[in-house]
Design an enzyme around this catalytic site. Structure first.
Site, PDB file in Angstrom:
ATOM      1  N   GLY A 153     -30.055  -2.280  22.423  1.00 52.41           N
ATOM      2  CA  GLY A 153     -31.036  -1.461  22.723  1.00 52.41           C
ATOM      3  C   GLY A 153     -30.913  -0.219  23.659  1.00 52.41           C
ATOM      4  N   GLU A 176     -25.273  -7.748  18.729  1.00 49.04           N
ATOM      5  CA  GLU A 176     -26.398  -8.396  18.351  1.00 49.04           C
ATOM      6  C   GLU A 176     -26.101  -9.593  17.155  1.00 49.04           C
ATOM      7  OE1 GLU A 176     -28.204  -4.266  19.054  1.00 49.04           O
ATOM      8  OE2 GLU A 176     -26.332  -4.938  18.435  1.00 49.04           O
ATOM      9  N   ASP A 184     -29.250  -3.385  15.406  1.00 43.35           N
ATOM     10  CA  ASP A 184     -30.604  -2.664  15.313  1.00 43.35           C
ATOM     11  C   ASP A 184     -31.102  -1.357  16.046  1.00 43.35           C
ATOM     12  OD1 ASP A 184     -30.980  -4.150  17.740  1.00 43.35           O
ATOM     13  OD2 ASP A 184     -33.261  -4.570  17.045  1.00 43.35           O
TER      14      ASP A 184
END
Length: 410
Positions: A153, A176, A184
């Protein structure tokens, strides 16, 4: 997405200065503190005011500035207000300590899932994916200073912006898949647009790269030594502009190339990466790496195979498909699809690999996760397809203000 613990070296005096700046910025930006929780959130996202800009400081150094939902909400509100404010020409984003941002606070998500608080997990993904869309369509220059660990992120809140300065201290990865999730935060958009098949390689292995590699592949727009960051920040604080071309001219003074890194840089493996990771399935990618390892006895092939074999089989297949679909989708479409995929992950209806991965790697730290399914042969096509479908007919998708943003841009 991983977090590491470090010592905070800031003095008590500097902490008081940061607190003072934060409280002043909250008042000046019309943010009202109504509870201790809001104060705590403000202290995790600090703001410094300059004549023509705002500098945001992610301030969770002990957690490598890992992101929480409250931080995402504050970031979104601040950025929205600044985009409309004629006195704010551009925004700078950086991290306190040895990290820019290590990603989302997945341990908190893990605990929420265990407590059955799924709606709060959904809010976390919804908050950050919406912020990343705002950043990807932002109308003012945005400068992210990636002077340290930048993962998951953390990439999402920087790569989608207009300018990213990497340094010799930058460590970038999208890990991830290693905890049973999928790349993502818009990763299926930016990874799929990297040269050759480097996006697939980074997504499936979670490999770490440095600042020079980020620059070479376009993940960073500029590269500078860590020692020069204070000078860049001082120059930015005195810069009076909202013009992208002026910002580009300014950053070009510090953004020179430093050549291809020597030694073990993955930049020197591009031919091998393209040869092996261009295949259509995980099984074919592994087979190609095995063939190259047997032929060349290359240690890099061995280490890459080890990473793939240690990752959850279902996440590998889901992530490969996500990157391949991302090549033909807009940022909005990628974020909307990733949101539905993430809802499938946290529901645990197909697999509980995410909770198992976080437990094994970050909570118990036994580093011996038990994946379900345990092998590639047990992953059915229906299981993979389910990640790309809505959870159910009543589950709303990610609602992004596309038409409003387009109208605002005009």
């Amino acid at each position: 997405m991983q977090s590491f613990r470090v010592l905070c070296r800031s003095s008590s005096k500097s902490r008081l200065l940061l607190l003072d700046r934060t409280l002043c910025s909250l008042n000046n930006e019309d943010h009202i503190i109504s509870s201790s929780s809001l104060i705590f959130c403000a202290l995790k996202v600090l703001v410094e005011r300059q004549a023509c800009s705002r500098t945001v400081i992610l301030n969770r150094p002990l957690a490598l500035n890992a992101l929480t939902t409250s931080m995402g909400i504050r970031l979104h509100k601040l950025y929205e207000s600044w985009e409309k404010d004629p006195d704010v020409g551009f925004v700078v984003l950086k991290g306190n300590g040895r990290a820019f941002c290590a990603g989302g606070d997945v341990v908190s998500l893990y605990r929420l899932i265990k407590e059955g608080r799924i709606e709060e997990c959904k809010e976390c993904f919804r908050t950050f994916y919406s912020f990343m869309y705002l950043l990807g369509t932002y109308l003012k220059p945005h400068v992210a200073i990636l002077d340290g660990i930048t993962m998951g992120g953390g990439a999402g809140i920087s790569v989608h912006g207009s300018y990213r300065i990497a340094t010799d201290r930058t460590v970038f990865s999208t890990p991830e898949v290693l905890i049973g999730l999928h790349p993502d935060a818009g990763a299926s958009y930016y990874l799929s647009r990297l040269p050759g098949y480097i996006g697939e390689y980074l997504a499936l292995t979670g490999d770490r790269i440095g600042g020079e590699e980020m620059l070479a592949w376009g993940l960073a727009t500029h590269y500078a030594s860590s020692a020069s960051v204070p000078l860049i920040e001082e120059g930015l604080s005195n810069l009076m502009t909202n013009d992208f071309s002026v910002m580009e001219t300014f950053l070009a003074r510090y953004g020179g190339r430093h050549g291809i890194p020597q030694g073990k840089s993955v930049l020197r493996r591009m031919e091998m990466i393209n040869k092996c990771f261009s295949h259509g399935t995980i099984e074919e990618i592994i087979s190609a790496l095995e063939t190259e390892e047997a032929r060349s006895k290359d240690k890099w092939c061995f280490s890459t195979l080890k990473k793939l074999r240690g990752a959850p089989p279902l996440s590998l297949k889901v992530s490969l498909r996500s990157i391949r679909e991302g090549r033909f989708q807009s940022l909005e479409q990628c974020l909307a699809r990733e949101y539905m995929m993430s809802l499938q992950v946290i529901s645990g209806k197909i697999s509980s690999d995410f909770c198992e991965g976080v437990r094994a790697r970050l909570v118990d730290k036994c580093f011996a996760p038990k994946w379900n399914p345990p092998c590639l042969e047990s992953v059915s096509e229906d299981m993979v397809n389910a990640y790309f479908e809505a959870l159910d007919d009543c589950e709303p998708g990610l609602d992004l203000p596309t038409k409003l943003r387009e109208a605002f841009a005009c």
